[in-house]
Design a protein around this motif. Structure first.
Motif, PDB file in Angstrom:
ATOM      1  N   LYS A 183      -5.531  -0.378  18.431  1.00  0.00           N
ATOM      2  CA  LYS A 183      -5.260  -1.481  17.501  1.00  0.00           C
ATOM      3  C   LYS A 183      -3.678  -1.763  17.452  1.00  0.00           C
ATOM      4  CE  LYS A 183      -9.070  -0.297  14.495  1.00  0.00           C
ATOM      5  NZ  LYS A 183      -9.447  -0.024  13.008  1.00  0.00           N
ATOM      6  N   GLU A 184      -3.600  -2.933  17.044  1.00  0.00           N
ATOM      7  CA  GLU A 184      -2.077  -3.462  17.062  1.00  0.00           C
ATOM      8  C   GLU A 184      -1.592  -2.812  15.738  1.00  0.00           C
ATOM      9  OE1 GLU A 184      -1.143  -7.736  18.963  1.00  0.00           O
ATOM     10  OE2 GLU A 184      -1.883  -7.695  16.753  1.00  0.00           O
ATOM     11  N   PHE A 185      -0.224  -2.511  15.934  1.00  0.00           N
ATOM     12  CA  PHE A 185       0.463  -1.968  14.714  1.00  0.00           C
ATOM     13  C   PHE A 185       2.093  -2.043  14.874  1.00  0.00           C
ATOM     14  CE2 PHE A 185      -0.140   1.865  17.255  1.00  0.00           C
ATOM     15  CZ  PHE A 185       1.210   2.319  17.421  1.00  0.00           C
ATOM     16  N   ALA A 186       2.808  -2.337  13.873  1.00  0.00           N
ATOM     17  CA  ALA A 186       4.164  -2.115  13.690  1.00  0.00           C
ATOM     18  C   ALA A 186       4.812  -1.155  12.703  1.00  0.00           C
ATOM     19  CB  ALA A 186       4.707  -3.575  13.387  1.00  0.00           C
ATOM     20  N   ASP A 187       5.165  -0.081  13.134  1.00  0.00           N
ATOM     21  CA  ASP A 187       5.715   0.992  12.178  1.00  0.00           C
ATOM     22  C   ASP A 187       7.236   1.380  12.333  1.00  0.00           C
ATOM     23  OD1 ASP A 187       3.244   1.441  11.449  1.00  0.00           O
ATOM     24  OD2 ASP A 187       2.723   3.548  12.654  1.00  0.00           O
ATOM     25  N   LYS A 188       7.670   1.676  11.394  1.00  0.00           N
ATOM     26  CA  LYS A 188       9.224   1.909  11.130  1.00  0.00           C
ATOM     27  C   LYS A 188       9.359   3.297  10.785  1.00  0.00           C
ATOM     28  CE  LYS A 188      11.496  -0.250   8.238  1.00  0.00           C
ATOM     29  NZ  LYS A 188      11.625   0.739   7.262  1.00  0.00           N
ATOM     30  N   ILE A 189       9.836   4.284  11.274  1.00  0.00           N
ATOM     31  CA  ILE A 189      10.255   5.639  10.831  1.00  0.00           C
ATOM     32  C   ILE A 189      11.654   6.058  10.941  1.00  0.00           C
ATOM     33  CG2 ILE A 189       9.439   8.072  11.585  1.00  0.00           C
ATOM     34  CD1 ILE A 189       7.662   5.612  13.024  1.00  0.00           C
TER      35      ILE A 189
END
Length: 456
Positions: free
Chosen positions: A424-430
């Motif tokens: 699945k598409e995602f955009a994460d920031k950690i």
């Protein structure tokens, strides 16, 4: 060739920073022609140089082809000082060295002799030939129509420097930054005319400052505050390895989650607080009420830290751990959300993507950038190289998602409990342990732009 009486006058006009170090103001025709050529490039936006050229009789295939040849010349190489903490010292740029040599030589033959070995000889010869071809064009279209005004300005600039003891602000910077300068090396400022303009440009490198000056400029407070701003970048850059290492360690020892991005912002913030804040106030008699810098993060932080900077200057103190800790605290207390704002953190970025177009999109979305690195393969080696930097880390995954996500979980300990779905598409920031942000984009159908904009 520039008029010899003007050259002699300007070369004789110097200010002493100390008993031996000199500050020189001059006009360099060779540099001015290079800047003229840069502005005629198809890659440059509309400007006064381009306007004057297009409506002139020189707008012919011959000269347009020469401009295209100039655009193709590659004379921008660089190398880093590897022993210094990452980003603390500017890399050597061969383009800067070429400009320096144009300023400090009197003709193109001398320029070529001094520049041999910096860039390939064929490139050097072609560059000199194109500058030679465009010198009479520049003189006819730009310099000669503005000659009387500009030469009068140069005399006024030199007089203003003398009357306001500009050398003292150089010494102030050396003390504040705990830096040093070889007194036998002059600091050379080269100006050139910029007609029909409301503003001016500025750049510093090596022992040089260069700036266009609008031909109707009457007040020199802005010009000199910007000149000292740029000079402070050089003084900061010339801090010793010992001082650079100490400052780097102060930031690393600080527990604030904002310390990394505060450090990345500091060079520009301090130059702004000193040049646009302290120097301008000293020249004008009061603090400049306008914005000090066009980028909000630099402008606001420079104004926030200014009282502490002035306190250190007034007490003749150098940057120390107390200053760094207070600087970081000021960042964290007043601007705690900046470490999550993309316009801020994407100024310093390391991007890995196997799609070259992604880099173009990111550059278009975030045009302002201070430090950038790029890789076109997602491998263990490229990830390790990325991890050695304090920059914002952007990884774009567009194929083999599950395999790459497994690699990322292995390489980043902060992702050990992360459970993404590679299908699945995602955009994460950690936020990583080094206090830089890691941005992961798993692309399927959406554009990179829309994925980045979806990050909260």
């Amino acid at each position: 060739m520039k008029k010899r009486f003007l050259t002699a006058f300007l070369l004789a006009s110097t200010l002493a920073f100390t008993q031996t170090a000199k500050f020189k103001i001059k006009y360099s025709e060779q540099l001015a022609v290079l800047i003229f050529l840069e502005n005629l490039s198809e890659n440059y936006p509309e400007n006064v140089y381009k306007t004057e050229f297009i409506k002139s009789s020189y707008n012919t295939e011959k000269y347009k082809n020469l401009i295209s040849e100039f655009d193709k010349l590659s004379f921008g190489y660089s190398y880093r000082f590897e022993e210094f903490p990452y980003g603390s010292k500017k890399s050597v740029q061969t383009e800067d060295l070429s400009k320096k040599n144009l300023i400090e030589t009197e003709n193109l033959t001398e320029f070529k002799i001094r520049s041999i070995g910096i860039i390939p000889n064929k490139t050097l010869n072609d560059l000199a030939e194109i500058i030679s071809e465009f010198t009479p064009i520049y003189k006819e279209l730009i310099y000669n129509p503005n000659k009387e005004k500009f030469e009068k300005q140069l005399q006024e600039i030199i007089k203003y420097s003398d009357e306001n003891h500009i050398e003292n602000y150089f010494e102030t910077g050396l003390r504040f930054y705990n830096s040093s300068w070889d007194n036998s090396v002059p600091f050379v400022a080269a100006f050139y005319p910029l007609p029909n303009s409301k503003g001016f440009t500025a750049q510093s490198f090596c022992n040089n400052f260069i700036s266009a000056v609008q031909t109707d400029l009457k007040s020199y407070k802005d010009l000199f505050s910007v000149m000292l701003h740029e000079t402070y970048h050089i003084i900061y850059d010339e801090q010793s390895l010992k001082v650079k290492t100490e400052i780097n360690n102060y930031f690393k020892a600080n527990k604030s989650k904002c310390s990394n991005y505060a450090y990345l912002l500091m060079n520009e913030v301090l130059a702004t607080a000193l040049g646009n804040g302290y120097v301008y106030a000293a020249l004008d008699g009061k603090i400049d009420s306008r914005d000090w810098y066009y980028k909000k993060y630099i402008n606001l932080m420079a104004k926030q830290i200014y009282p502490l900077v002035k306190e250190y200057i007034d007490q003749k103190k150098s940057i120390d751990q107390n200053f760094i800790d207070n600087y970081i605290k000021s960042y964290e207390v007043n601007f705690p959300n900046w470490i999550n704002e993309l316009d801020n953190i994407m100024t310093y970025r390391y991007v890995i993507s196997e799609n070259e177009n992604d880099l173009k999109v990111i550059n278009k979305m975030f045009r302002y950038r201070s430090k950038t690195e790029y890789e076109n393969k997602i491998t263990e080696n490229s990830i390790e190289k990325m991890q050695q930097t304090p920059l914002t880390k952007v990884i774009v995954i567009s194929k083999n998602s599950n395999e790459i996500l497994k690699l990322l979980k292995h390489k980043f300990s902060e992702l050990k409990n992360w459970k993404p779905n590679g299908d699945k598409e995602f955009a994460d920031k950690i936020l990583l342990n080094d206090k830089s942000q890691l941005i992961l984009l798993n692309q399927k159908k959406s554009t990179i732009e829309s994925l980045i904009n979806s990050i909260k």
